[in-house]
Design an enzyme around this catalytic site. Structure first.
Site, PDB file in Angstrom:
ATOM      1  CG  ASN A 118      -0.201  -0.066   2.532  1.00 46.84           C
ATOM      2  OD1 ASN A 118       0.837  -0.713   2.640  1.00 46.84           O
ATOM      3  ND2 ASN A 118      -0.740   0.586   3.550  1.00 46.84           N
ATOM      4  CG  ASP A 141      -2.464  -4.781  10.422  1.00 42.62           C
ATOM      5  OD1 ASP A 141      -1.925  -4.930   9.317  1.00 42.62           O
ATOM      6  OD2 ASP A 141      -3.627  -4.350  10.545  1.00 42.62           O
TER       7      ASP A 141
END
Length: 418
Positions: free
Chosen positions: A96, A306
């Site tokens: 991303n 994460d």
């Protein structure tokens, strides 16, 4: 450099020294000797730390760095330093960025940028071009260049047939497909877990069903196609049960959970702190208990940070418009160590992720390459901004009591300590 690690309790189920306190001598990056006591020589770099424990190096399978495109959030160079000081000898980096990592040249850029660091970087390539969910990316070319899996970070594959084709195509080169568990239509404009807290605070809710219906769909597709599917960062009790049932059927499905979903709940919504706005949203105590049990039972395979750095301009704003994400490398061990026994934690950070993502495993044994994480599992402390090493400071754990501190790593012939 010759390094002597003194009086370290070894945590490694594959080693004959498991749970024993030993000295470890490392010469030219390899373990030369393990013994009760090894004599110090003048040219040794000696590591002697309080309540020192050593495991094989940890691997985080879901990390975001800003580079390229969002260097103000985090650079690859600093991100890898943060990872090393947080105990990770390897990280899988999500696609991303800007541009999205969806070509072989993008993959090669990340690998080359990370050369010679103590922590090794493994790119995750985008599953679809531009992570837009319309056309599959060139998965095979990216794998040939070093990508270890394929997924659109925090974006679900809306098109059922596209995921079906991806699972079929990836079998040609033993590729691992990641499918983020969120049904966009059901989640709608929600910003927090749908429940008592979101209702009381007037926040639009994301029901657990939004995750569970997507997990069920993905498992049905996997049963039809075969192949390997990894479901990242599940957050609900029902998701655990669905994956447990699928594993009993013999499906090649694996899953991960984040440290914040294991240890925090939607009670964090009180005060509208945007640092606790994450995807999936923080759930309930019932869910955290099921996630912890899922790890202990072997249903959940991997723990991940994460880690998702977000700049202050996109985080320190009204809760409903803040970007989702929390950093997590620095706080992962202290957050999960309070809820799990050390051997379960280490397995979910070493053997399981390396096996699932197709990497070699390490063992703490003579003549083996030294790939080690050094830590103390007992120290209790309050996590503060001073503990944050990332450029971005958006941690959901600021002010929280944690248990267990990381000293650093020995990896790639380098010793990195806090």
């Amino acid at each position: 450099m010759t390094t002597l690690i003194k009086s370290a309790t070894i945590i490694d189920a594959s080693s004959s020294h498991n749970l024993k306190k030993k000295d470890i001598l490392i010469v030219n990056g390899k373990i030369a000797q393990i013994a009760n006591s090894i004599k110090q020589e003048s040219n040794y770099k000696v590591v002697q730390l309080e309540n020192l424990h050593v495991s094989s190096g940890w691997f985080d399978t879901s990390v975001c760095f800003g580079e390229p495109g969002y260097e103000e959030r985090e650079t690859i160079t600093n991100g890898l330093k943060v990872a090393a000081k947080s105990g990770f000898t390897a990280v899988a980096v999500n696609p991303n960025t800007h541009p999205i990592v969806d070509t072989k040249s993008d993959v090669e850029f990340l690998i080359n940028k990370a050369n010679n660091s103590a922590t090794k970087l493994f790119p995750i390539g985008a599953l679809t071009q531009g992570s837009n969910g319309i056309e599959l990316a060139e998965m095979f070319d990216m794998q040939q260049s070093g990508a270890i899996a394929f997924g659109d970070y925090n974006k679900s594959v809306v098109n059922d047939n596209l995921l079906k084709v991806a699972l079929l195509y990836a079998q040609n080169f033993n590729g691992l497909v990641l499918s983020f568990p969120k049904n966009k239509a059901i989640a709608g404009e929600g910003v927090a877990n749908e429940g008592v807290n979101s209702t009381r605070l007037g926040l639009k809710g994301i029901p657990a069903l939004a995750e569970e219906i997507q997990v069920a769909r993905d498992l049905f597709l996997l049963e039809y196609t075969g192949g390997k599917l990894h479901i990242p960062t599940i957050s609900t009790a029902k998701s655990v049960q669905l994956i447990k049932d699928a594993k009993k059927k013999g499906l090649q499905v694996t899953c991960s959970v984040s440290a914040h979903h294991l240890s925090l709940t939607d009670d964090e919504l009180e005060g509208f702190d945007s640092n606790s706005k994450v995807t999936p949203p923080l759930r309930t105590k019932k869910d955290t208990k099921a996630l912890i049990k899922g790890l202990k039972d072997g249903v959940i395979d991997i723990i991940t940070s994460d880690h998702n750095p977000i700049d202050i301009e996109n985080k320190k704003v009204e809760f409903s418009i803040a970007e989702d994400g929390t950093i997590g490398l620095e706080s992962l061990f202290g957050a999960v160590n309070a809820h799990l026994d050390i051997e379960t934690t280490v397995k979910a950070l070493t053997v399981n992720p390396r096996t699932i993502f197709g990497l070699d495993n390490y063992s703490i044994a003579k003549d083996q390459e030294a790939n080690l994480t050094l830590f103390d599992p007992t120290t209790e402390y309050t996590f503060t901004k001073e503990d944050i090493l990332s450029f971005s400071k958006n941690s959901a754990f600021t002010g929280k009591q944690l248990k267990g501190k990381v000293y650093g790593v020995y990896s790639n012939k380098k010793l990195v300590l806090q």
